[in-house]
Design an enzyme around this catalytic site. Structure first.
Site, PDB file in Angstrom:
ATOM      1  N   LYS A 117       0.842  -1.201   0.000  1.00 17.98           N
ATOM      2  CA  LYS A 117       0.000   0.000   0.000  1.00 17.98           C
ATOM      3  C   LYS A 117       0.875   1.248   0.000  1.00 17.98           C
ATOM      4  O   LYS A 117       1.902   1.298   0.672  1.00 17.98           O
ATOM      5  CB  LYS A 117      -0.921  -0.026   1.220  1.00 17.98           C
ATOM      6  CG  LYS A 117      -1.972   1.087   1.236  1.00 17.98           C
ATOM      7  CD  LYS A 117      -2.890   0.927   2.443  1.00 17.98           C
ATOM      8  CE  LYS A 117      -3.932   2.026   2.520  1.00 17.98           C
ATOM      9  NZ  LYS A 117      -4.818   1.865   3.705  1.00 17.98           N
ATOM     10  N   SER A 132      -9.560   2.068   2.922  1.00 19.59           N
ATOM     11  CA  SER A 132      -8.697   2.787   2.002  1.00 19.59           C
ATOM     12  C   SER A 132      -7.719   1.884   1.239  1.00 19.59           C
ATOM     13  O   SER A 132      -7.059   2.342   0.305  1.00 19.59           O
ATOM     14  CB  SER A 132      -7.892   3.842   2.770  1.00 19.59           C
ATOM     15  OG  SER A 132      -7.079   3.237   3.764  1.00 19.59           O
ATOM     16  N   SER A 135      -9.945  -0.322   7.113  1.00 17.70           N
ATOM     17  CA  SER A 135      -9.412  -0.142   5.765  1.00 17.70           C
ATOM     18  C   SER A 135      -8.727  -1.351   5.162  1.00 17.70           C
ATOM     19  O   SER A 135      -8.347  -1.316   3.991  1.00 17.70           O
ATOM     20  CB  SER A 135      -8.436   1.042   5.749  1.00 17.70           C
ATOM     21  OG  SER A 135      -9.127   2.245   5.964  1.00 17.70           O
TER      22      SER A 135
END
Length: 488
Positions: free
Chosen positions: A77, A152, A176
């Site tokens: 990420k 996210s 997330s």
């Protein structure tokens, strides 16, 4: 194109050990898959040249038979710091930022000889629940490219669902990892707060953030967590816990385990189709000897409000460092310092990030800090105690991961509370610092994945994987969106 990356990690390990394939073959296949799936917008920055170089270097050293992760590709990420590899947090303010050090988890991946393929798309600074706040555009759902991935950690979820790579790292502040895992039909673990070092994770809300593994199945998720955990002197919130094998309960049965299901998690806030699927799983567990009780856990209905106060307050403080002076985007030719600060942040931050900074600044201003933030921390502590009281009687807390399945990318984003309500079932885990795990358990009538949320005692991830693996084997779903029809 070869299809090695659709195989299990154990199969890949045998192929590598017997020199049927090499790490370079897997890296090349990963980039071919990413190119084939580029319209899904899962990545912000690729690491192709360095990844191929690392793959070739691994062919020159002795193969590690005891290391199941040796030579395997992984995505990261884009809010996790990677030395010499652009790290943007999906924000314009960092779109030219090249870090000079690695996050602790990156060092651990490299020590295990995993190969970083690239940095995945996400909500800007991890603020959102659909990944649509990304400066680089939203990633798309592997099951239906007109729908959101969740957020996210949306890019990490999509690239796993598409089988571009077998492993990805996400981060979880209020759901997330688990929420996008639910929307895309993969396994995602938010470890106990402190279980994984946060050093090198770009901070959103420091008392809530945790890095965790995202994979296509439970066993491989546990394998990756094995290498991520451990005390880190660079992170004073990391826990003093001994290394353990998180796969050790996989394959055990569920006889005599006690499961609590919060009534709030199965209320009308959850779509009926999802509640029906969760009840189906609960009935199957009961048939196998588990005890299922519906219970009330205090403060669950307050979790979103607490999250808004705590997360926004901490975000406003953490993001103060992005000022255009030390790194990242800066206003060109400012007239004075005030203009440099104002214009840099005006140009660099997206609307959702600016909104959260403004609200957070208000919440921490003067007497507001005591009235809102300090009080929220106190109630959060009460919520944690309520969970721990439940765990005195029960082994696990179960429920749905999300209130709906993935919705359309075209749905309006003008409701500022919607992104929080998307995470209403997963936020309590962050509030209480507990481990939470999503596993897919079926599909809705539109063929979109439905996720089950497993909550465990602090540092009880291994037993959670045991329960999850049992359910996974029982459901035996086909979770490849580009493969044959699922058997649900």
């Amino acid at each position: 194109m070869s299809r090695y990356l659709e195989k299990s990690v154990l199969e890949l390990h045998e192929l590598l050990k017997n020199k049927v394939i090499s790490p370079k073959d897997l890296v090349e296949e990963a980039f071919l898959r990413i190119e084939e799936n580029k319209d899904y917008n899962a990545y912000i920055t690729l690491n192709k040249e360095e990844a191929l170089k690392e793959a070739l270097a691994l062919e020159e050293i002795e193969f590690e038979e005891d290391n199941l992760l040796f030579g395997l590709p992984i995505a990261v990420k884009d809010n996790i710091i990677t030395k010499d590899l652009r790290t943007t947090c999906a924000s314009h303010i960092l779109d030219n930022f090249i870090p000079i050090y690695n996050a602790t988890v990156i060092e651990k991946l490299k020590a295990s000889h995993m190969i970083i393929i690239g940095k995945t798309n996400m909500d800007e600074f991890a603020m959102g629940s659909s990944s649509r706040t990304s400066y680089f555009g939203a990633p798309k759902n592997a099951w239906d490219n007109t729908k959101i991935t969740g957020g996210s950690s949306g890019g990490s979820a999509t690239t796993i669902a598409l089988r571009d790579v077998p492993f990805a790292l996400g981060s979880d502040t209020g759901g997330s990892i688990r929420q996008p895992a639910s929307y895309t039909g993969i396994t995602g673990m938010k470890p106990t707060y402190g279980r994984v070092s946060r050093y090198g994770l770009v901070a959103f809300a420091s008392s809530l953030d945790q890095i965790g593994p995202m994979t296509k199945n439970v066993y491989e998720n546990a394998l990756l967590l094995n290498v991520l955990v451990g005390r880190d002197n660079k992170d004073l919130t990391s826990a003093h816990k001994e290394t353990e094998d998180f796969t050790r309960y996989i394959g055990t049965d569920v006889k005599n385990i006690k499961i609590a299901v919060p009534n709030y998690f199965m209320s009308d806030i959850v779509e009926e189709e999802i509640r029906h699927k969760i009840m189906e799983v609960l009935d199957e567990l009961k048939e196998e000897g588990a005890t299922i009780d519906f219970v009330d856990i205090k403060y669950l209905e307050n979790a979103v409000t607490l999250y808004q106060i705590i997360a926004m307050g901490e975000a406003s403080s953490n993001l103060a460092r992005f000022d255009g002076i030390r790194y990242g985007h800066a206003k060109e030719n400012p007239k004075n310092m005030d203009e440099l600060y104002y214009e840099t942040r005006e140009e660099g931050f997206g609307e959702e990030v600016k909104r959260r900074i403004m609200v957070g600044s208000y919440l921490l201003s003067g007497e507001n800090a005591k009235e809102y933030y300090t009080k929220a921390l106190s109630i959060r502590d009460d919520m944690r105690k309520a969970f721990l009281e439940t765990f005195e009687k029960y082994d696990f807390v179960l429920g749905p991961t999300t209130t709906t399945t993935a919705y359309a990318l075209s749905d309006p984003m003008d409701d500022p509370t919607k992104s929080f309500m998307d995470d209403v079932l997963v936020i309590p885990v962050n509030m209480a610092g507990l481990p939470g795990l999503n596993i897919p358990v079926g599909f809705d009538q539109n063929h979109m994945p439905i996720g089950l949320h497993i909550i465990g005692r602090p540092f009880d991830e291994a037993k959670m994987y045991g329960l999850a693996s049992f359910i996974e084997k029982k459901k035996n779903l086909n979770l490849n969106p580009k493969g044959e029809e699922n058997n649900d």
